[in-house]
Enzyme design. Structure first.
Site, PDB file in Angstrom:
ATOM      1  N   TYR A  58       1.050  -1.191  -0.029  1.00 37.41           N
ATOM      2  CA  TYR A  58      -0.011  -0.094   0.104  1.00 37.41           C
ATOM      3  C   TYR A  58       0.961   1.190   0.074  1.00 37.41           C
ATOM      4  CZ  TYR A  58      -4.010  -3.203   1.613  1.00 37.41           C
ATOM      5  OH  TYR A  58      -4.829  -4.215   1.491  1.00 37.41           O
ATOM      6  N   PRO A 198     -15.934  -4.373   2.627  1.00 38.65           N
ATOM      7  CA  PRO A 198     -16.954  -4.646   3.265  1.00 38.65           C
ATOM      8  C   PRO A 198     -18.103  -3.616   2.650  1.00 38.65           C
ATOM      9  CG  PRO A 198     -15.559  -3.709   5.023  1.00 38.65           C
ATOM     10  CD  PRO A 198     -14.799  -3.822   3.681  1.00 38.65           C
ATOM     11  N   LEU A 199     -17.761  -2.650   2.365  1.00 38.26           N
ATOM     12  CA  LEU A 199     -18.778  -1.513   1.617  1.00 38.26           C
ATOM     13  C   LEU A 199     -18.680  -1.715   0.122  1.00 38.26           C
ATOM     14  CD1 LEU A 199     -18.233   1.346   4.350  1.00 38.26           C
ATOM     15  CD2 LEU A 199     -20.038  -0.016   4.242  1.00 38.26           C
ATOM     16  N   ALA A 200     -18.008  -2.649  -0.147  1.00 44.08           N
ATOM     17  CA  ALA A 200     -17.746  -2.700  -1.831  1.00 44.08           C
ATOM     18  C   ALA A 200     -17.346  -1.491  -2.407  1.00 44.08           C
ATOM     19  CB  ALA A 200     -19.218  -3.311  -2.491  1.00 44.08           C
ATOM     20  N   LYS A 207     -24.594   6.157  -2.064  1.00 46.46           N
ATOM     21  CA  LYS A 207     -24.524   7.412  -2.244  1.00 46.46           C
ATOM     22  C   LYS A 207     -23.993   7.719  -3.759  1.00 46.46           C
ATOM     23  CE  LYS A 207     -19.475   7.362  -0.706  1.00 46.46           C
ATOM     24  NZ  LYS A 207     -18.482   8.056   0.076  1.00 46.46           N
TER      25      LYS A 207
HETATM   26  N1  LIG Z   1      -6.390  -8.508   1.193  1.00 46.48           N
HETATM   27  C1  LIG Z   1      -6.572  -7.608   0.064  1.00 46.48           C
HETATM   28  O1  LIG Z   1      -6.436  -8.087  -0.987  1.00 46.48           O
HETATM   29  C2  LIG Z   1      -7.427  -6.482  -0.014  1.00 46.48           C
HETATM   30  C3  LIG Z   1      -8.078  -5.900  -1.087  1.00 46.48           C
HETATM   31  C4  LIG Z   1      -8.620  -4.659  -0.986  1.00 46.48           C
HETATM   32  C5  LIG Z   1      -8.718  -4.285   0.387  1.00 46.48           C
HETATM   33  N2  LIG Z   1      -8.110  -4.521   1.449  1.00 46.48           N
HETATM   34  C6  LIG Z   1      -8.146  -4.176   2.775  1.00 46.48           C
HETATM   35  O2  LIG Z   1      -9.577  -3.651   3.051  1.00 46.48           O
HETATM   36  C7  LIG Z   1      -9.683  -2.427   3.436  1.00 46.48           C
HETATM   37  C8  LIG Z   1     -11.143  -1.781   3.055  1.00 46.48           C
HETATM   38  O3  LIG Z   1     -11.258  -2.211   1.795  1.00 46.48           O
HETATM   39  P1  LIG Z   1     -11.664  -1.142   0.680  1.00 46.48           P
HETATM   40  O4  LIG Z   1     -11.059  -0.018   0.831  1.00 46.48           O
HETATM   41  O5  LIG Z   1     -11.218  -1.674  -0.723  1.00 46.48           O
HETATM   42  O6  LIG Z   1     -13.168  -0.815   0.509  1.00 46.48           O
HETATM   43  P2  LIG Z   1     -14.457  -0.503   1.618  1.00 46.48           P
HETATM   44  O7  LIG Z   1     -13.904  -0.451   2.842  1.00 46.48           O
HETATM   45  O8  LIG Z   1     -15.585  -1.281   1.228  1.00 46.48           O
HETATM   46  O9  LIG Z   1     -14.506   0.976   0.914  1.00 46.48           O
HETATM   47  C9  LIG Z   1     -13.851   2.124   1.505  1.00 46.48           C
HETATM   48  C10 LIG Z   1     -14.519   3.322   0.935  1.00 46.48           C
HETATM   49  O10 LIG Z   1     -15.865   3.376   0.880  1.00 46.48           O
HETATM   50  C11 LIG Z   1     -16.188   4.796   1.414  1.00 46.48           C
HETATM   51  N3  LIG Z   1     -17.039   4.851   2.998  1.00 46.48           N
HETATM   52  C12 LIG Z   1     -16.182   4.408   3.917  1.00 46.48           C
HETATM   53  N4  LIG Z   1     -17.012   4.355   5.020  1.00 46.48           N
HETATM   54  C13 LIG Z   1     -17.989   5.102   4.531  1.00 46.48           C
HETATM   55  C14 LIG Z   1     -19.220   5.693   4.983  1.00 46.48           C
HETATM   56  N5  LIG Z   1     -19.242   5.583   6.378  1.00 46.48           N
HETATM   57  N6  LIG Z   1     -20.212   6.333   4.596  1.00 46.48           N
HETATM   58  C15 LIG Z   1     -19.877   6.492   3.139  1.00 46.48           C
HETATM   59  N7  LIG Z   1     -18.602   6.329   2.413  1.00 46.48           N
HETATM   60  C16 LIG Z   1     -18.062   5.287   3.097  1.00 46.48           C
HETATM   61  C17 LIG Z   1     -14.762   5.518   1.297  1.00 46.48           C
HETATM   62  O11 LIG Z   1     -14.625   6.032  -0.218  1.00 46.48           O
HETATM   63  P3  LIG Z   1     -15.431   7.471  -0.907  1.00 46.48           P
HETATM   64  O12 LIG Z   1     -15.551   8.255   0.587  1.00 46.48           O
HETATM   65  O13 LIG Z   1     -14.107   8.116  -1.420  1.00 46.48           O
HETATM   66  O14 LIG Z   1     -16.713   6.985  -1.459  1.00 46.48           O
HETATM   67  C18 LIG Z   1     -13.788   4.553   1.566  1.00 46.48           C
HETATM   68  O15 LIG Z   1     -12.392   4.880   0.943  1.00 46.48           O
HETATM   69  C19 LIG Z   1      -8.534  -1.691   2.737  1.00 46.48           C
HETATM   70  O16 LIG Z   1      -8.180  -0.401   3.380  1.00 46.48           O
HETATM   71  C20 LIG Z   1      -7.262  -2.757   2.932  1.00 46.48           C
HETATM   72  O17 LIG Z   1      -6.923  -2.511   4.063  1.00 46.48           O
HETATM   73  C21 LIG Z   1      -7.348  -5.842   1.474  1.00 46.48           C
END
Ligand SMILES: NC(=O)c1ccc[n+]([C@@H]2O[C@H](COP(=O)([O-])OP(=O)(O)OC[C@H]3O[C@@H](n4cnc5c(N)ncnc54)[C@H](OP(=O)(O)O)[C@@H]3O)[C@@H](O)[C@H]2O)c1
Length: 324
Positions: A58, A198-200, A207
């Protein structure tokens, strides 16, 4: 904050995903990397979130450095998880790369060291030899994997000789494949599922729409295609309606659904402190069985275009964006 005790570890049901920290692909900029990310991490600890997930890949080490800066002086409050990107994950490399991660994180011991993805060519035997040495030397406490099939997870565990405590996988109302085997396996075998995205990636925050789509890394996420935003109406409306009856928000309900499964925790990323606070609150949102069933049924009905089927829609969307 609610906690889960599994395989000898204790982690908050809502963790903090740190891919966003210092990573260009999210496009959050320098102020976010230098200030907001530190505030997000500190507020997480204030709220009892202990699971902080990062990876050497990252921001090519930036995310680990930011986490290191943020938790300095509060080491005992954090359960620090990071990952090795599996380029040549042979034992000496694994040992060297974990030590480098620990230095960037400014910790003596990494609480959970995960293999980011299974390497198709390098078997787990040599990787786990490195992991065992790191455990003996006190550089890491627990071993985990990520994006592993159930079969490969079991093989990794046989190679380690002790529990590979967790598998970090994509899991949400928009990504249900792990319901087939990984989630039930963890639930009945004292193992942990760490649900990423988890929030896709914001899709389940309900939104975004055709006129308001996210950029950066999410340009390549087919969920944000106009066609899939339309196909998602029913699921997003169900999230809205359950959220309304709890005085909560759709993303809180989406997170509450994930962590309602046995031995599953979620690690949402956040673009602001406000989002982080809202996500942390989801830990205490109690869904009823019937709400859970409603959400699961709406998710079952959601059939987004993916893979090759999504290619024409993706091309159309790229062409229209480049004309704007
Ligand atoms: N192991 C792996 O291969 C792998 C792959 C992917 C991710 N991960 C890990 O999983 C974590 C989370 O996954 P992710 O970042 O892909 O997706 P996510 O957690 O599903 O989505 C994060 C995004 O959703 C929006 N968000 C978050 N909370 C919110 C709220 N309360 N209200 C409205 N929008 C909200 C924000 O973007 P906006 O505000 O810009 O819309 C944020 O950057 C990563 O940080 C990483 O540590 C691991």
């Amino acid at each position: 904050m609610q906690y889960l005790e599994v395989a000898g570890i204790r982690v908050s049901k809502i963790g903090l995903g740190c891919w966003q920290f210092g990573s260009r692909e999210w496009g959050y900029g320098q102020d976010y990397a230098h200030d907001e990310a530190i505030r997000i991490t500190n507020k997480s600890l204030d709220l009892g979130i202990n699971l902080i997930d990062t990876a050497e890949i990252y921001g090519f080490g930036q995310s680990e450095r930011i986490v290191g800066r943020a938790i300095a002086g509060r080491r005992d409050e954090a359960f620090v998880a990071t990952k090795i990107w599996p380029v040549m994950p042979v034992a000496p490399m694994v040992v060297d790369r974990a030590r480098r991660s620990a230095r960037r994180l400014k910790v003596d011991t990494i609480d959970l060291y995960q293999v980011h993805q299974a390497n198709p060519l390098v078997p787990d035997g040599t990787t786990m030899d490195g992991m065992r040495q790191l455990q003996r030397d006190g550089v890491i406490r627990n071993v985990g994997v990520s994006n592993y099939s159930l079969d490969r997870w079991k093989r990794a565990e046989r190679a380690l000789g002790t529990p590979v405590v967790s598998n970090q996988i994509e899991y949400s109302l928009a990504a249900r494949a792990p319901d087939k085997d990984l989630v039930p396996f963890a639930g009945t075998n004292d193992r942990l599922i760490i649900a990423y995205s988890p929030l896709a990636q914001g899709f389940l925050a309900a939104k975004y729409d055709a006129g308001n789509r996210p950029g950066g890394v999410r340009v390549t996420n087919p969920l944000f295609l106009e066609e899939n935003l339309t196909r998602g109406h029913e699921l997003l409306n169900t999230l809205r309606s359950v959220a309304k009856s709890h005085g909560a928000s759709p993303p809180q309900v989406a997170l509450a659904w994930v962590i309602r499964r046995d031995n599953v925790v979620a690690i949402p990323g956040a673009s602001s402190v406000d989002q982080l606070v809202s996500n942390a609150e989801a830990s205490d949102l109690d869904l009823s069985d019937s709400e859970d069933e409603q959400l699961t049924a709406a998710s079952d009905e959601f059939k987004p275009l993916t893979g090759v089927a999504a290619a024409p829609a993706w091309l159309r969307s790229r062409l229209s964006t480049s004309r704007e």
